[in-house]
Scaffold this motif. Structure first.
Motif, mmCIF file in Angstrom:
data_model
loop_
_atom_site.group_PDB
_atom_site.id
_atom_site.type_symbol
_atom_site.label_atom_id
_atom_site.label_comp_id
_atom_site.label_asym_id
_atom_site.label_seq_id
_atom_site.Cartn_x
_atom_site.Cartn_y
_atom_site.Cartn_z
ATOM 1 N N VAL A 1 0.829 -1.204 0.000
ATOM 2 C CA VAL A 1 0.000 0.000 0.000
ATOM 3 C C VAL A 1 0.866 1.259 0.000
ATOM 4 C CG1 VAL A 1 -1.634 1.344 1.362
ATOM 5 C CG2 VAL A 1 -2.008 -1.099 1.028
ATOM 6 N N ILE A 2 1.896 1.292 0.862
ATOM 7 C CA ILE A 2 2.758 2.476 0.924
ATOM 8 C C ILE A 2 3.494 2.670 -0.396
ATOM 9 C CG2 ILE A 2 4.843 3.405 1.994
ATOM 10 C CD1 ILE A 2 3.915 2.368 4.632
ATOM 11 N N THR A 3 3.983 1.571 -0.969
ATOM 12 C CA THR A 3 4.702 1.682 -2.243
ATOM 13 C C THR A 3 3.778 2.194 -3.346
ATOM 14 O OG1 THR A 3 6.155 -0.141 -1.587
ATOM 15 C CG2 THR A 3 6.069 0.422 -3.923
ATOM 16 N N ALA A 4 2.613 1.585 -3.465
ATOM 17 C CA ALA A 4 1.685 1.993 -4.522
ATOM 18 C C ALA A 4 1.193 3.417 -4.315
ATOM 19 C CB ALA A 4 0.506 1.021 -4.562
ATOM 20 N N ALA A 5 0.844 3.748 -3.078
ATOM 21 C CA ALA A 5 0.344 5.095 -2.798
ATOM 22 C C ALA A 5 1.409 6.145 -3.092
ATOM 23 C CB ALA A 5 -0.104 5.186 -1.344
ATOM 24 N N SER A 6 2.666 5.838 -2.749
ATOM 25 C CA SER A 6 3.742 6.796 -3.006
ATOM 26 C C SER A 6 3.937 7.005 -4.498
ATOM 27 C CB SER A 6 5.037 6.307 -2.360
ATOM 28 O OG SER A 6 4.909 6.187 -0.957
ATOM 29 N N VAL A 7 3.942 5.907 -5.272
ATOM 30 C CA VAL A 7 4.135 6.027 -6.721
ATOM 31 C C VAL A 7 3.002 6.835 -7.344
ATOM 32 C CG1 VAL A 7 4.217 4.742 -8.888
ATOM 33 C CG2 VAL A 7 5.507 3.927 -6.900
ATOM 34 N N VAL A 8 1.769 6.506 -6.972
ATOM 35 C CA VAL A 8 0.620 7.218 -7.535
ATOM 36 C C VAL A 8 0.670 8.695 -7.169
ATOM 37 C CG1 VAL A 8 -1.893 7.442 -7.441
ATOM 38 C CG2 VAL A 8 -0.844 5.178 -7.626
ATOM 39 N N ALA A 9 0.954 8.998 -5.892
ATOM 40 C CA ALA A 9 0.967 10.390 -5.446
ATOM 41 C C ALA A 9 2.063 11.185 -6.146
ATOM 42 C CB ALA A 9 1.156 10.441 -3.931
ATOM 43 N N TYR A 10 3.245 10.610 -6.290
ATOM 44 C CA TYR A 10 4.338 11.335 -6.933
ATOM 45 C C TYR A 10 4.086 11.504 -8.431
ATOM 46 C CZ TYR A 10 7.573 11.923 -3.053
ATOM 47 O OH TYR A 10 8.178 12.360 -1.907
ATOM 48 N N VAL A 11 3.505 10.482 -9.066
ATOM 49 C CA VAL A 11 3.177 10.619 -10.490
ATOM 50 C C VAL A 11 2.145 11.724 -10.696
ATOM 51 C CG1 VAL A 11 2.086 9.472 -12.467
ATOM 52 C CG2 VAL A 11 3.822 8.274 -11.118
ATOM 53 N N LEU A 12 1.162 11.759 -9.808
ATOM 54 C CA LEU A 12 0.159 12.816 -9.906
ATOM 55 C C LEU A 12 0.772 14.181 -9.612
ATOM 56 C CD1 LEU A 12 -2.943 11.160 -8.171
ATOM 57 C CD2 LEU A 12 -2.645 11.638 -10.611
ATOM 58 N N GLY A 13 1.596 14.242 -8.570
ATOM 59 C CA GLY A 13 2.166 15.520 -8.166
ATOM 60 C C GLY A 13 3.163 16.075 -9.155
ATOM 61 N N PHE A 14 3.873 15.212 -9.887
ATOM 62 C CA PHE A 14 4.900 15.689 -10.811
ATOM 63 C C PHE A 14 4.499 15.549 -12.281
ATOM 64 C CE2 PHE A 14 7.432 15.337 -7.040
ATOM 65 C CZ PHE A 14 8.426 16.288 -7.190
ATOM 66 N N LEU B 1 15.248 2.946 0.740
ATOM 67 C CA LEU B 1 14.892 2.575 -0.636
ATOM 68 C C LEU B 1 13.690 3.386 -1.115
ATOM 69 C CD1 LEU B 1 15.357 -1.311 -0.454
ATOM 70 C CD2 LEU B 1 16.851 0.357 -1.575
ATOM 71 N N HIS B 2 12.743 3.634 -0.216
ATOM 72 C CA HIS B 2 11.597 4.477 -0.552
ATOM 73 C C HIS B 2 12.055 5.896 -0.884
ATOM 74 C CE1 HIS B 2 8.194 7.163 0.425
ATOM 75 N NE2 HIS B 2 7.425 6.183 -0.062
ATOM 76 N N ASP B 3 12.973 6.438 -0.062
ATOM 77 C CA ASP B 3 13.501 7.778 -0.326
ATOM 78 C C ASP B 3 14.207 7.822 -1.678
ATOM 79 O OD1 ASP B 3 12.555 8.473 2.141
ATOM 80 O OD2 ASP B 3 14.510 8.416 3.145
ATOM 81 N N LEU B 4 14.989 6.777 -1.970
ATOM 82 C CA LEU B 4 15.695 6.721 -3.251
ATOM 83 C C LEU B 4 14.705 6.681 -4.416
ATOM 84 C CD1 LEU B 4 18.471 6.498 -4.664
ATOM 85 C CD2 LEU B 4 18.247 4.003 -4.470
ATOM 86 N N GLY B 5 13.646 5.892 -4.268
ATOM 87 C CA GLY B 5 12.659 5.759 -5.347
ATOM 88 C C GLY B 5 11.909 7.048 -5.616
ATOM 89 N N VAL B 6 11.412 7.706 -4.543
ATOM 90 C CA VAL B 6 10.645 8.933 -4.769
ATOM 91 C C VAL B 6 11.555 10.054 -5.251
ATOM 92 C CG1 VAL B 6 8.871 8.276 -3.108
ATOM 93 C CG2 VAL B 6 10.833 9.649 -2.343
ATOM 94 N N GLY B 7 12.839 10.038 -4.802
ATOM 95 C CA GLY B 7 13.784 11.032 -5.310
ATOM 96 C C GLY B 7 14.039 10.845 -6.791
ATOM 97 N N ALA B 8 14.137 9.594 -7.229
ATOM 98 C CA ALA B 8 14.338 9.322 -8.659
ATOM 99 C C ALA B 8 13.139 9.792 -9.475
ATOM 100 C CB ALA B 8 14.576 7.824 -8.865
ATOM 101 N N ILE B 9 11.938 9.586 -8.950
ATOM 102 C CA ILE B 9 10.738 10.061 -9.665
ATOM 103 C C ILE B 9 10.779 11.569 -9.828
ATOM 104 C CG2 ILE B 9 8.237 10.290 -9.501
ATOM 105 C CD1 ILE B 9 8.161 7.580 -8.113
ATOM 106 N N ALA B 10 11.128 12.271 -8.750
ATOM 107 C CA ALA B 10 11.182 13.735 -8.817
ATOM 108 C C ALA B 10 12.211 14.197 -9.840
ATOM 109 C CB ALA B 10 11.503 14.302 -7.435
ATOM 110 N N VAL B 11 13.380 13.543 -9.887
ATOM 111 C CA VAL B 11 14.427 13.934 -10.826
ATOM 112 C C VAL B 11 14.001 13.669 -12.262
ATOM 113 C CG1 VAL B 11 16.759 13.385 -11.609
ATOM 114 C CG2 VAL B 11 16.306 13.697 -9.178
#
Length: 697
Positions: A218-231, A261-271
């Motif tokens: 849930v945390i992984t999916a929610a983070s990916v969806v939120a960052y994709v929407l936000g960026f 690993l979560h921090d690394l993943g969301v940072g990569a999405i932002a970049v």
């Protein structure tokens, strides 16, 4: 610390070289303009992990050569000139060595894969962050400066970007390397080698509760969806920093390895979105400012996630240690309780209000009552000394200890009201402070009724025997004297000389027998005689004894002893027993002096509350080591082989006299050689009289 084997070191060098190539290539792909300024630089973190993991390697020089070669090759291949690539080589090596030097001194066990290493709390995070920032300052002083020299352009904003991106890279990639490396080492130890790591990891996943696996998903999916929407979808809305809430969620619920690993993943999405011109950071017009904002976002995500996760880990570890300590304390308390309950001696703890807070079964067996009884009424017991004197409430052992006095080997007779049987208890008590500053009395008592009865029987027997031997001894001495007088009137001959020598030996033996009998009778008197306390002038008694000893020395042709007598306050004691006490101690001080040495004896007194402490110091041969307490035992002779006459009862008599008066006696070594005896007696109620210093003899 052992060095890595060359084979392992070379294998690590190869692995890290591949990772560094990939990280450098990825960083160069994020160059935004002709300034050669990269948006991110993960190679800084890979380099730090590489050199920290290899800092015990024998081939560290090879790692530096390989890193330099890779940096040159990748930068040249991606459009940088050789001179600029050389600047990057120097900057990267300086940055790595500064970080390594600082972290080894700040947290030497941080990069260890053994127990106790790794990121264990917020302090480790701040150490890594501080070392990373200091190292990147050095790198920024070299890199941007070199770029300025080569391009004739210098930008403070570009320097800030260098600081931000390298610090973020070291922090985030370094944390990933630490956590993943330690997790791999744990799995490898469990599996007994690398081949079974996946099997152990799969078994751990299978053992994880389903709800926990669902939370990961849930945390992984929610983070990916939120960052994709936000960026990627909601352009222009400043939603990026609100997405840190997902980092907080992960950091408060899941392991630290997952958090990094979560921090690394969301940072990569932002970049990635920012590079493609999407997301809130893409709206920043300046590439340098855009890179700075992105790196600040990544750094904030990393710091928030790690700070929360490591703080939680530290709190969990502290709670675990606290629980373990409480368990150990409970075990120690249980062991202590079992020891106290198994003691044959009675033990009671009495607080400053006179309430019994603890008593063991032996105490109940000796004194009656029950384990839960907390108050002992004064009328429950008859307590008196061996002489029959009743103990007042203030004289009770626990009351004396709480008043600051010392109670050692006090023998009392205890009879519980309503029973005819009395017990003789030997009591020791000590004061024990509590957490509130009050004192409690720990009272330990042993039943010595049978022992005392046996000693009484022996003493009575010795007294009877000694008394009965006086008559035949007097007959022996009388007839010896008659025979000696008869021989005096007989003409000299060899037979007469032989008879006279034999009579001399008989006379000496009879004299020794009389001394022994007198000591036995004196000991019996000191033990059994009724104590009649009256005010006694110690100064007068000491002066009389000193004069008698001086006269005896003159009569026998021995050196006349010198006496230094100080102030001696009067005492409330039995006059006969006190004289015997002082005569024994002063006589020993004179007797146990080396041949040819004039005995010097000092007698001084001191008033201590309701007691008078008397100290007798001599210049004699002293007391052998280990005999200072034993010399007060019956028939103990410390200098048996030295040729000094005696029965070994003199000091036992002194101890008995002092204890019957409620005092104590001790023996120590005098500072300048010789022996020192100290004893206490009750002070007289009359005003003390001064006795001037005197030198007699």
């Amino acid at each position: 610390m052992s060095h890595l084997s060359l084979r392992v070191s070379l294998a690590r060098t190869a692995v890290f070289a591949v990772l560094y190539v990939l990280a450098t290539w990825a960083g160069r792909l994020t160059v935004m303009d002709n300034t050669n300024l990269s948006l991110v630089w993960p190679a800084a973190g890979v380099a730090v992990v590489w050199f920290c993991a290899q800092h015990r390697s024998r081939a560290r020089w090879l790692d530096a050569v390989v890193l330099a070669a890779i940096t040159m090759a990748v930068n040249v291949a991606t459009g940088a000139g050789p001179a600029l690539a050389a600047v990057f080589v120097v900057a990267n090596l300086a940055q790595v060595w500064v970080f390594l030097w600082l972290i080894v001194r700040l947290r030497p066990s941080l990069w260890s894969l053994a127990d106790g290493g790794g990121l264990r709390g917020p302090r480790d995070l701040w150490a890594v962050l501080g070392a990373a920032f200091a190292a990147t300052v050095v790198g920024a002083a070299i890199g941007p400066t070199g770029m300025w020299l080569l391009t004739d352009r210098y930008s403070w904003l570009a320097t800030a970007v260098w600081l931000a991106r390298n610090t973020a890279g070291v922090l985030l990639v370094g944390a990933v390397g630490l956590c993943v490396g330690r997790a791999g080492a744990v799995y490898r130890r469990r599996a007994g080698g690398c081949s079974g790591v996946w099997r152990v990891a799969a078994a751990e996943v299978a053992a994880t509760p389903r709800w926990r696996l669902a939370e990961y998903a849930v945390i992984t999916a929610a983070s990916v969806v939120a960052y994709v929407l936000g960026f990627g979808v909601v352009h222009g809305a400043p939603l990026a920093f609100t997405l840190i809430a997902f980092t907080v969620w992960a950091a408060t619920r899941l392991p630290t390895t997952f958090v990094v690993l979560h921090d690394l993943g969301v940072g990569a999405i932002a970049v990635l979105f920012t590079l493609h011109g999407d997301g809130p950071f893409a709206l920043v017009a300046s590439n340098s400012a855009k890179a700075l904002v992105v790196q600040l976002f990544i750094a904030i995500v990393a710091v928030v996630g790690l700070a929360l996760a490591l703080g939680r880990d530290e709190r969990v570890e502290l709670l675990r240690e606290l629980a373990a300590e409480k368990e150990q304390q409970a075990q120690r308390a249980e062991l202590m309780s079992a020891i106290i309950d198994s003691m044959a001696d009675g033990l009671s703890v009495i607080d400053h209000n006179g309430r019994v807070t603890l008593r063991n079964p032996a105490a109940v067996r000796l004194l009656g009552g029950n384990l839960r009884e907390t108050v002992i009424e004064p009328g429950d017991y008859d307590v008196h000394t061996l002489d029959g004197a009743a103990l007042t409430p203030g004289d009770m052992p626990h009351a004396r200890v709480l008043a600051g006095q010392e109670v050692r080997d006090l023998e009392v007779v205890v009879r519980r009201r309503g029973t005819a049987e009395a017990q003789v208890l030997r009591v020791n008590a000590t004061a024990l402070p509590d957490v509130h500053g009050n004192h409690r009395a720990v009272v330990l008592y042993r039943d010595v009724t049978a022992e005392r009865r046996h000693l009484d029987e022996l003493a009575n027997f010795a007294g009877v025997v000694a008394h009965d031997l006086l008559n035949p001894l007097a007959v022996v001495e009388g007839w010896t004297s008659v025979a000696d007088e008869a021989l005096a009137e007989t003409p000299e001959s060899a037979a007469v000389d032989h008879a006279r020598n034999s009579l001399t030996r008989v006379s000496r033996a009879a004299g020794r027998m009389r001394v022994l009998i007198n000591d036995l009778l004196a000991y019996t008197t000191a033990r059994d005689a009724t104590v009649a306390p009256v005010p006694v002038s110690l100064a007068t008694v000491v002066a009389d004894i000193a004069a008698a000893r001086a006269d005896a020395a003159v009569a026998e042709g021995d050196p006349v002893p010198r006496f230094a007598v100080g102030r001696l306050d009067p005492v409330l004691a039995d006059a006969v027993l006190v004289r015997q006490l002082l005569d024994n101690l002063i006589g020993n001080a004179v007797k146990y002096t080396a041949a040819g040495v004039t005995p010097c004896v000092a007698v001084v007194g001191e008033r201590v509350d309701d007691l008078v402490r008397v100290t007798i110091t001599d210049n004699g041969i002293g007391i052998p080591s280990g005999h200072h307490a034993a010399i007060f035992d019956n028939f103990h002779r410390a200098h048996r082989a030295a040729g000094y006459a005696g029965t070994g009862l003199g000091l036992a008599i002194c101890k008995r006299i002092v204890e019957r008066h409620g005092g104590t006696i001790t023996a120590t070594d005098a500072p300048d050689g010789g022996a020192r005896f100290e004893f206490t007696l009750p002070a007289a109620t009359t005003s003390p009289t001064d006795a001037p210093l005197a030198t007699l003899g």
